[in-house]
Design an enzyme around this catalytic site. Structure first.
Site, PDB file in Angstrom:
ATOM      1  N   LYS A 113       0.370  -0.431   4.394  1.00  0.00           N
ATOM      2  CA  LYS A 113      -0.570  -1.042   3.539  1.00  0.00           C
ATOM      3  C   LYS A 113      -1.546  -2.264   4.220  1.00  0.00           C
ATOM      4  O   LYS A 113      -0.851  -3.123   4.889  1.00  0.00           O
ATOM      5  CB  LYS A 113      -0.149  -1.778   2.206  1.00  0.00           C
ATOM      6  CG  LYS A 113      -1.464  -2.110   1.115  1.00  0.00           C
ATOM      7  CD  LYS A 113      -0.685  -2.552  -0.114  1.00  0.00           C
ATOM      8  CE  LYS A 113      -2.037  -2.588  -1.043  1.00  0.00           C
ATOM      9  NZ  LYS A 113      -1.162  -3.337  -2.470  1.00  0.00           N
TER      10      LYS A 113
ATOM     11  N   SER B 212      -2.720  -0.541  -6.471  1.00  0.00           N
ATOM     12  CA  SER B 212      -3.699  -0.745  -5.243  1.00  0.00           C
ATOM     13  C   SER B 212      -3.043  -0.159  -4.023  1.00  0.00           C
ATOM     14  O   SER B 212      -3.908  -0.045  -3.277  1.00  0.00           O
ATOM     15  CB  SER B 212      -3.937  -2.249  -5.217  1.00  0.00           C
ATOM     16  OG  SER B 212      -2.911  -2.873  -4.791  1.00  0.00           O
TER      17      SER B 212
ATOM     18  N   SER C  97       1.428  -2.383  -8.463  1.00  0.00           N
ATOM     19  CA  SER C  97       0.676  -1.450  -7.248  1.00  0.00           C
ATOM     20  C   SER C  97       1.532  -0.837  -6.332  1.00  0.00           C
ATOM     21  O   SER C  97       0.852  -0.011  -5.503  1.00  0.00           O
ATOM     22  CB  SER C  97      -0.083  -2.639  -6.540  1.00  0.00           C
ATOM     23  OG  SER C  97      -1.325  -2.952  -7.187  1.00  0.00           O
TER      24      SER C  97
END
Lengths: 448, 53
Positions: free
Chosen positions: A80, A155, A179
């Protein structure tokens, strides 16, 4: 023969050591899938093709020379774009960080590098991790591989999409309110949020330091365990055996957590519980008495923390944020100190109540998401007869365990009639990761 | 500060800063703050300590 896009780290490792496949071949396959699929899914912000090829070739050379770093040796992993990888930008999905280049690996990333992982690229995310749909990113929304008109969750949406689309064998996300687990649920993957402070967050752009967690998304509970151990700095193989299903005590906090569920999500959840009972597990009800206070407690803490972190840039470069994220950060600037303190104090009764619920059970089990992956571009969804805000729905069942710090893993449990994934969330006691994942293995064997 | 006073001040400030789109968001926050303040775990100086030890 090239690996199918659903190959696990475990299976890849067997084939790699049997000389049936090389790290370079697996990496090329991932890069090929990225080239084919990323224009539609927008899972990646940065594809690290040259670096990945170099790392993969080095992994193959080491293995041929007799150096085996462990189960992550030669495994292509996406990261990420909130975690630093030395020499590459960490954009956090935002123009605010234009020009940034990481000077060193985040601690968790350094551990993965030491374990021999191949970094395939940096994945798209909801800007600064401040959202649950991955729609608001300076690089455009990521899309759900099961239905590109829908959100992959957030996210860590790009991470989940990259994994499920076969562009990586595992991925690293962060989880402040859900997330990791939310996109895992939305995309049909396993997503593991460890106990708070288990995995280092050094070198990770913060959202709310008291709630932030780093963890893996993977194709199986075993894979999640392998990556989790490596994130801690333990790259050695430590096999994990499922707990015996018979006699495993499962607690379901029905009040609040099962009150607002899409009909098909509810059906898949109840079917999963039936499968667990059929395997000999004891499934009983439990409760979290202060559950109705979770959302307000979480909101005041995350808003206050995020506003403090972004105060300088909200003044100096507000136009660089995506408009929706900017507005929510601005909202945080109005949280009064007395209410922030109230919210922090509210965590303790919740922590005690989750501990109390676990005292009578080996694990807690509940849905991960109350709805299937929502369409992109909508603010509300119909659940039963009621229109509910998307953000509230996405966070509803996950944020508690960020407030309390308990470890929680999301595993797939069936699909809706239109093929959208449903997910089961399994929660364990603090720092009892191995028992939790052994229980999750037992559950996965029944419903996977 | 009461929530009503806070909301009035916050809305006026948002208007002054040229961010009228904050209004519905601040009203959402106000509802959440009301819920937070109404929770039974909050301390109360008038009768000792309502929070659990």
């Amino acid at each position: 023969m090239m690996a199918a896009p659903t190959i696990t780290i475990e299976e890849f490792g067997r084939r790699l050591r049997a000389r049936d496949i090389t790290a370079e071949q697996m990496t090329e396959e991932c890069l090929r899938r990225i080239e084919l699929g990323n224009p539609a899914l927008n899972a990646f912000i940065l594809v690290m093709a040259d670096q990945a090829r170099r790392q993969a070739r080095e992994a193959d050379r080491e293995l041929s020379a007799g150096r085996d770093r462990g189960p992550l040796h030669g495994v292509p992993i996406s990261i990420k774009d909130l975690l630093d990888i030395s020499g590459t930008p960490t954009t956090a999905g935002s123009r605010v960080r234009e020009g940034h280049v990481a000077e060193r690996d985040a601690t968790a990333v350094a551990h993965l590098r030491q374990a021999g992982a191949v970094f395939i690229g940096k994945t798209n995310l909801h800007e600064f991790a401040f959202g649950t749909t991955n729609e608001d990113s300076a690089f455009g929304p990521s899309r759900n591989p099961h239905d590109p008109t829908r959100s992959p969750g957030g996210s860590s949406g790009g991470s989940a999409a990259s994994l499920v689309a076969g562009m990586a064998l595992a991925t690293i996300g962060t989880d402040t309110g859900g997330s990791i687990r939310i996109p895992a649920a939305a995309c049909g993957a396993v997503g593991f949020k460890p106990t708070y402070d288990d995995v280092s967050t050094a070198g990770v752009v913060p959202l709310s330091r008291g709630l932030d967690h780093v963890g893996p998304l993977a194709r199986s509970v075993t894979d999640a365990w392998i990556v989790y151990r490596a994130l801690l700095g333990d790259a050695a193989l430590r096999p994990l055996a499922a707990l015996p299903a018979r006699g495993l005590r499962v607690g379901v906090p029905r009040a609040y957590f099962c009150d607002v569920l899409d009909d098909e999500v509810r059906a898949r959840f109840e079917e999963a519980l039936d499968a667990l009972r059929a395997a000999g597990m004891t499934v009983g009800d439990t409760s979290i008495p202060h559950a109705k206070d979770i959302a307000a407690i979480y909101l005041h803490i995350v808003l206050g923390d995020a506003a403090a972190y972004h105060a300088t840039t909200l003044e100096s470069m507000p136009e660089r944020y995506t408009a929706p994220v900017r507005l929510r950060l601005e909202m945080g600037r109005y949280v009064l100190a007395e209410d922030y303190v109230r919210a922090q104090h509210g965590r303790e009764p919740l922590r005690r109540e989750v501990d109390a619920a676990l005292a009578g059970h080996d694990v807690l089990v509940l849905p991960t998401l109350p709805i299937p992956a929502p369409p992109l571009g909508v603010d509300s969804v119909k659940v039963g007869a009621t229109e509910e805000p998307v953000r509230n729905m996405m966070l509803r069942l996950t944020q508690l365990f960020n407030l309390t710090g308990h470890p929680a893993i999301a595993i797939p449990c069936g699909r809706t009639s239109t093929g959208l994934p449903c997910s089961l969330q399994i929660v364990g006691a603090h720092r009892q990761t191995e028992p939790l994942l052994r229980a999750a293995l037992a559950c996965e064997a029944q419903i996977g | 500060m009461t929530i009503d006073d806070w909301l009035r001040a916050a809305l006026a400030d948002a208007e002054r800063r040229g961010l009228p789109e904050l209004k519905p968001i601040l009203e959402t926050l106000a509802r959440a703050t009301r819920a937070l303040r109404a929770a039974d775990f909050n301390a109360d100086a008038s009768d000792g300590h309502r929070m659990q030890p």
